[in-house]
Design a protein around this motif. Structure first.
Motif, mmCIF file in Angstrom:
data_model
loop_
_atom_site.group_PDB
_atom_site.id
_atom_site.type_symbol
_atom_site.label_atom_id
_atom_site.label_comp_id
_atom_site.label_asym_id
_atom_site.label_seq_id
_atom_site.Cartn_x
_atom_site.Cartn_y
_atom_site.Cartn_z
ATOM 1 N N GLY A 17 0.830 -1.205 0.000
ATOM 2 C CA GLY A 17 0.000 0.000 0.000
ATOM 3 C C GLY A 17 0.866 1.258 0.000
ATOM 4 O O GLY A 17 0.434 2.335 0.442
ATOM 5 N N LYS A 18 2.081 1.126 -0.543
ATOM 6 C CA LYS A 18 3.035 2.246 -0.526
ATOM 7 C C LYS A 18 2.480 3.474 -1.248
ATOM 8 O O LYS A 18 2.602 4.597 -0.772
ATOM 9 N N GLY A 19 1.864 3.235 -2.424
ATOM 10 C CA GLY A 19 1.329 4.354 -3.207
ATOM 11 C C GLY A 19 0.342 5.172 -2.392
ATOM 12 O O GLY A 19 0.426 6.406 -2.333
ATOM 13 N N THR A 44 -0.989 1.996 -6.241
ATOM 14 C CA THR A 44 -2.366 2.450 -6.423
ATOM 15 C C THR A 44 -2.677 3.611 -5.486
ATOM 16 O O THR A 44 -2.346 3.563 -4.301
ATOM 17 N N GLU A 46 -6.013 6.198 -4.496
ATOM 18 C CA GLU A 46 -7.449 6.455 -4.681
ATOM 19 C C GLU A 46 -7.883 7.670 -3.860
ATOM 20 O O GLU A 46 -7.541 7.770 -2.684
ATOM 21 N N MET A 338 -1.485 -1.586 7.146
ATOM 22 C CA MET A 338 -2.453 -1.438 6.057
ATOM 23 C C MET A 338 -3.487 -2.557 6.078
ATOM 24 O O MET A 338 -3.247 -3.645 6.588
ATOM 25 N N ASP A 341 -9.011 -3.312 7.607
ATOM 26 C CA ASP A 341 -10.431 -3.580 7.295
ATOM 27 C C ASP A 341 -10.640 -4.970 6.712
ATOM 28 O O ASP A 341 -11.709 -5.559 6.879
ATOM 29 N N VAL A 342 -9.630 -5.492 6.036
ATOM 30 C CA VAL A 342 -9.788 -6.795 5.367
ATOM 31 C C VAL A 342 -9.971 -7.907 6.410
ATOM 32 O O VAL A 342 -10.634 -8.907 6.161
ATOM 33 N N THR A 421 -7.634 1.824 6.792
ATOM 34 C CA THR A 421 -8.885 1.075 6.914
ATOM 35 C C THR A 421 -9.644 0.976 5.589
ATOM 36 O O THR A 421 -10.821 0.629 5.574
ATOM 37 N N PRO A 423 -8.989 1.613 0.851
ATOM 38 C CA PRO A 423 -8.070 2.090 -0.187
ATOM 39 C C PRO A 423 -8.051 3.610 -0.371
ATOM 40 O O PRO A 423 -7.081 4.157 -0.894
HETATM 41 P P1 GDP Z 1 1.862 -0.761 -3.468
HETATM 42 O O1 GDP Z 1 2.504 -1.477 -4.601
HETATM 43 O O2 GDP Z 1 2.573 -0.989 -2.182
HETATM 44 O O3 GDP Z 1 1.637 0.701 -3.722
HETATM 45 O O4 GDP Z 1 0.422 -1.437 -3.294
HETATM 46 P P2 GDP Z 1 -0.608 -1.819 -4.473
HETATM 47 O O5 GDP Z 1 -1.217 -0.594 -5.005
HETATM 48 O O6 GDP Z 1 0.026 -2.748 -5.445
HETATM 49 O O7 GDP Z 1 -1.620 -2.715 -3.677
HETATM 50 C C1 GDP Z 1 -2.333 -2.241 -2.581
HETATM 51 C C2 GDP Z 1 -3.828 -2.402 -2.887
HETATM 52 O O8 GDP Z 1 -4.563 -2.285 -1.694
HETATM 53 C C3 GDP Z 1 -4.356 -1.317 -3.798
HETATM 54 O O9 GDP Z 1 -5.402 -1.835 -4.566
HETATM 55 C C4 GDP Z 1 -4.874 -0.268 -2.821
HETATM 56 O O10 GDP Z 1 -5.900 0.544 -3.375
HETATM 57 C C5 GDP Z 1 -5.418 -1.138 -1.733
HETATM 58 N N1 GDP Z 1 -5.364 -0.616 -0.373
HETATM 59 C C6 GDP Z 1 -4.420 0.188 0.176
HETATM 60 N N2 GDP Z 1 -4.685 0.368 1.497
HETATM 61 C C7 GDP Z 1 -5.796 -0.336 1.755
HETATM 62 C C8 GDP Z 1 -6.564 -0.568 2.953
HETATM 63 O O11 GDP Z 1 -6.233 -0.120 4.039
HETATM 64 N N3 GDP Z 1 -7.648 -1.377 2.834
HETATM 65 C C9 GDP Z 1 -8.030 -1.931 1.656
HETATM 66 N N4 GDP Z 1 -9.113 -2.686 1.635
HETATM 67 N N5 GDP Z 1 -7.344 -1.722 0.522
HETATM 68 C C10 GDP Z 1 -6.234 -0.960 0.574
#
Ligand code: GDP
Ligand code: IMO
Ligand code: MG
Length: 431
Positions: A17-19, A44, A46, A338, A341-342, A421, A423
């Protein structure tokens, strides 16, 4: 006081969830810089019902005042870079103003992707599960001292150097594939893909180039704050991950210095980001992987499918020996948790607190991790049912989740300063 470079990097196998968190933290920084990796990354972001996935461009671009640097340690594929630029057209971001590219960043050439494909195919069952973006072959050429860099595009000898390297690559590829020029990349046979790639150089040429080591050190001297954005995760580090099931760069904090050209004394806080459970995409050891219904549930609830390749991610429980290892390697000062919520709705949550190897308990990751039988020693936690959308502060979180977080803090000795909690940018709780 002189400003420092804070670092945000993944403590697991990527996709933590780095992005999302770089975007969330960006208002506190003047500069955001990627230091390693390339378009194997998919970050990602959002907000306001919009979603963007970035591969090479740093995740700080959605805050207009921020300068985003693609550092020397990064690999750039002009084809994918162009796609990214096009995908951001609707965002209103002025990329030409906000993004600076290091002249020393190496290029991923079409033949690097070709080589990635033929090498992986030749590995058969032993394959790494690479994203096939040409990462391994491009870093190989870099260390073999024959790679081409962004700055070379401005020099007169580029076409010749490109042709020479291309010929070498095709010769090597022909040892693996009788007809390498027919290998398909981005849906096109190699030669057609190459023609497209060459056209896309124009997009890259429009961007400002910089000697990022001078730019960043001067920025720090003048009191500007820098956030370094990691790609991949610590367990994919080429030196300290479970080799050979790793990527080809240093994903750890050391990569910040070598990838940006800033000294260790300029490193400030190190934010380590981890999911409340674990995922991995591609092959290689994963001690707490779940092959059952619980794993399937984590994948569905967490939408665990790759942002770059769409592949289903392997899922499992949190692995404390691996997390502690990653914290040790990076000197993590704050944890960001991160996807809490899941885990809502699971009656029982497990955490591996040690490994059992040959009947003995250990906290260390074995040298030969992929061939060692590792049995995780689990501790169980009571789950929680409440969904977390309404939680705005740490105190709003269910007691069972707070208990889970406190356990992680006690075990690791590092505070969890942020809980995510959902995305969206707004679904973030700062403790
Ligand atoms: P990164 O490569 O570390 O930036 O992560 P990705 O974008 O590949 O994967 C993380 C995914 O989890 C993305 O689809 C995010 O939108 C989503 N995400 C990030 N934080 C959360 C969270 O707290 N809860 C949920 N359900 N989704 C999250
Ligand atoms: P972000 O930045 C998850 C994995 C691949 C494969 C191995 C080698 O989005 O977290 P490579 O393409 O580097 O040759 O692949 O590393 N991998 C990632 N897994 N997230 C990533 O990036 C990854 N980048 C590479 O799946 O197992
Ligand atoms: Mg990702």
């Amino acid at each position: 006081m002189e400003a420092k470079t804070d670092v945000l990097l993944g403590l697991q196998w990527g996709d933590e969830g780095k992005g999302k968190i770089v975007d969330f933290l960006t208002p506190h920084y003047d500069v955001v810089a990627r230091f390693q990796g390339g378009p194997n990354a998919g970050h990602t972001i959002e907000f306001e019902n919009r979603k963007f996935v970035l591969h090479t461009i740093p995740s700080g671009v959605f805050i207009p005042e921020t300068i985003n640097v693609i550092g020397s340690g990064v690999l750039i594929d002009p084809y994918i870079f162009d796609q990214e630029v096009q995908s951001l057209k609707s965002s209103g971001v002025d990329l030409l103003q906000q993004v600076l590219i290091s002249r020393k960043a190496h290029l991923i050439l079409p033949a690097h992707r070709l080589l990635d494909a033929v090498y992986e195919k030749a590995k058969g069952k032993e394959k790494i599960g690479s994203t096939l973006k040409g990462i391994g072959p491009a870093y190989t050429d870099k260390t073999a001292r024959k790679g081409l860099r962004v700055g070379d595009l401005e020099l007169p000898g580029f076409p010749n150097r490109y042709q020479n390297l291309r010929e070498q690559h095709l010769q090597i590829a022909s040892l693996y594939d009788s007809n390498p020029e027919e290998v398909v990349i981005e849906g096109l046979p190699f030669k057609e893909y190459e023609e497209e790639w060459l056209k896309k150089l124009e997009t890259l040429n429009r961007f400002k180039k910089t000697d990022s080591e001078y730019f960043l050190n001067q920025a720090l001297k003048s009191g500007k704050s820098v956030l370094a954005e990691g790609a991949q995760g610590t367990l994919l580090d080429v030196d300290f991950g479970a080799y050979p099931f790793v990527t080809s760069s240093n994903t750890t904090v050391a990569g910040v210095c070598s990838g940006l050209g800033i000294p260790p004394s300029e490193i400030g806080k190190v934010y380590g980001i981890f999911k409340a459970y674990c995922t991995r995409v591609g092959s290689g050891p994963f001690p707490t992987e779940l092959f059952d219904e619980t794993g399937q549930r984590l994948r569905e609830k967490g939408h665990e499918f790759g942002a770059t390749t769409g592949r289903p991610r392997r899922c499992g429980w949190l692995d404390l020996p691996a997390l502690k290892y990653a914290i040790m390697l990076n000197g993590v000062t704050e944890l960001k948790m991160m996807k809490a919520d899941v885990l809502s709705g699971f009656s029982e949550i497990k955490v591996a607190v040690a490994y059992r190897v040959n009947g003995k308990e250990t906290n260390k990751l074995p040298f030969d991790m992929d061939r060692t039988v590792i049995e995780p020693v689990y501790q169980s936690f009571e789950g929680w049912n409440d969904e977390l959308e309404k939680a705005k502060t740490f105190n709003d979180l269910p007691p069972a989740l707070k208990n889970y977080i406190r356990f992680i803090e006690t075990e690791t000795g590092v505070p969890v300063s942020l809980v995510s909690t959902g995305p969206d940018r707004s679904q973030t709780i700062v403790k």
